[in-house]
Design an enzyme around this catalytic site. Structure first.
Site, PDB file in Angstrom:
ATOM      1  N   ASP A  10       0.885  -1.156   0.000  1.00 57.03           N
ATOM      2  CA  ASP A  10       0.000   0.000   0.000  1.00 57.03           C
ATOM      3  C   ASP A  10       0.931   1.215   0.000  1.00 57.03           C
ATOM      4  O   ASP A  10       2.105   1.099   0.364  1.00 57.03           O
ATOM      5  CB  ASP A  10      -0.875  -0.039   1.262  1.00 57.03           C
ATOM      6  CG  ASP A  10      -1.629   1.245   1.461  1.00 57.03           C
ATOM      7  OD1 ASP A  10      -2.292   1.694   0.510  1.00 57.03           O
ATOM      8  OD2 ASP A  10      -1.558   1.822   2.568  1.00 57.03           O
ATOM      9  N   ASP A  12       0.078   5.134   0.857  1.00 55.24           N
ATOM     10  CA  ASP A  12      -0.089   6.109   1.943  1.00 55.24           C
ATOM     11  C   ASP A  12      -0.080   5.395   3.299  1.00 55.24           C
ATOM     12  O   ASP A  12      -0.938   4.554   3.568  1.00 55.24           O
ATOM     13  CB  ASP A  12      -1.430   6.850   1.790  1.00 55.24           C
ATOM     14  CG  ASP A  12      -1.535   7.609   0.480  1.00 55.24           C
ATOM     15  OD1 ASP A  12      -0.689   8.467   0.222  1.00 55.24           O
ATOM     16  OD2 ASP A  12      -2.469   7.322  -0.303  1.00 55.24           O
TER      17      ASP A  12
END
Ligand code: BG6
Ligand code: MG
Length: 210
Positions: A10, A12
Site C-alpha cells: 500500500d 499512503d
C-alpha cells in the site's frame, strides 16, 4: 509464510507519511461542513477512495449535501492535499522502506504498489521510486476500491504470482480486509488496531526480513 514470491505495498501510510496529509486535508473539509472529525474518525477513512472518504465524513456528521457541492469539495480537498505534498521527498519514506525495496530488488523479488490513491504515480515519481515496481495499481485503475480486493488482484496478475504466495503490506483496515478477501498473506504495518485482522503485525517495515 516461508518465502514470498512477490511483495505488494500500500502507499499512503506504508511507503510514505502522506496519510497524515490526507487527514489534515479531510479535517479542513469536515470543518467546512461543521462536522467533528479527529484522528480517531479518520481511522475509518484510511485506504478508502476519495469519493468513499467524503461519503464517510458525511455519514459521521449525519449530513447530506448537493451533488455539485460534493464534487466541489472533492476538488478542493485534492488541491489542498496536492499543495501539501508538492515538496515531498524521500525523507517522507517510512522506516525500513528504502532498505526493503533495494534488498528485494537485489534478490529479484517482484514488487508492486496497490493503492486507492489517484495520486500514487505522482508521489512515486516525486520520490523517484517508480522503477522499483513492476506495476503500480492505483485508484484510477480499479472499478471496486478497497476493501474490495481488485487492486491487489490486478497487481498479482500483472506479476504472474498467486495471492497466497504474495505478501500485502497495509496500514488500514480496508486494506487488510481487501488483502484477506483476495487470499493474500496480509501484514499490518504500524497500526496495532488492525493487527487482529492481519496474518502478522509489524511495528515498521524495518522489522521485515526477506
Ligand atoms: C488512500 C489513502 O491510499 O488513498 C486515503 O489511504 C485517501 O486516505 C485515498 O483518501 C484516496 O487518495 P487520493 O489521492 O486519490 O485522493
Ligand atoms: Mg494506507
Amino acid at each position: 509464510m516461508r518465502k514470498a514470491k512477490a511483495l505488494i505495498f500500500d502507499l499512503d501510510g506504508v511507503v510514505v507519511t502522506t496519510e497524515h496529509n490526507h487527514f489534515v486535508a479531510w479535517k479542513r473539509t469536515a470543518d467546512r461542513l461543521g462536522i467533528n472529525f479527529s484522528e480517531r474518525e479518520n481511522e475509518a477513512l484510511k485506504g478508502l477512495s476519495r469519493v468513499d472518504s467524503l461519503r464517510k465524513i458525511l455519514e459521521i456528521g449525519n449530513k447530506q449535501i448537493e451533488e455539485n457541492y460534493f464534487e466541489e469539495l472533492l476538488v478542493e480537498k485534492n488541491n489542498f492535499y496536492k499543495a501539501s505534498i508538492a515538496q515531498l521527498d524521500r525523507s517522507a519514506c517510512l522506516p525500513g522502506v528504502l532498505n526493503l525495496l533495494s534488498k528485494a530488488k537485489e534478490e529479484g523479488i517482484p514488487m508492486a504498489v496497490g493503492s486507492s490513491s489517484k495520486n500514487a504515480k505522482f508521489i512515486l515519481d516525486r520520490l523517484n521510486l517508480s522503477d522499483y515496481f513492476q506495476i503500480i495499481v492505483d485508484g484510477n485503475m480499479v472499478e471496486h476500491p478497497k476493501p474490495h480486493p481488485e487492486v491487489f488482484l490486478q497487481a498479482a496478475e500483472a506479476m504472474k504470482v498467486v495471492p497466497s504466495e504474495s505478501i500485502v503490506f497495509e496500514d488500514a483496515e480496508s486494506g487488510i480486509k481487501a488483502a484477506k478477501a483476495g487470499g493474500f498473506y496480509a501484514i499490518a504495518v504500524g497500526n496495532p488496531n488492525i493487527a487482529a485482522l492481519a496474518d502478522e503485525f509489524l511495528e515498521s517495515l524495518e522489522e521485515f526480513k526477506i
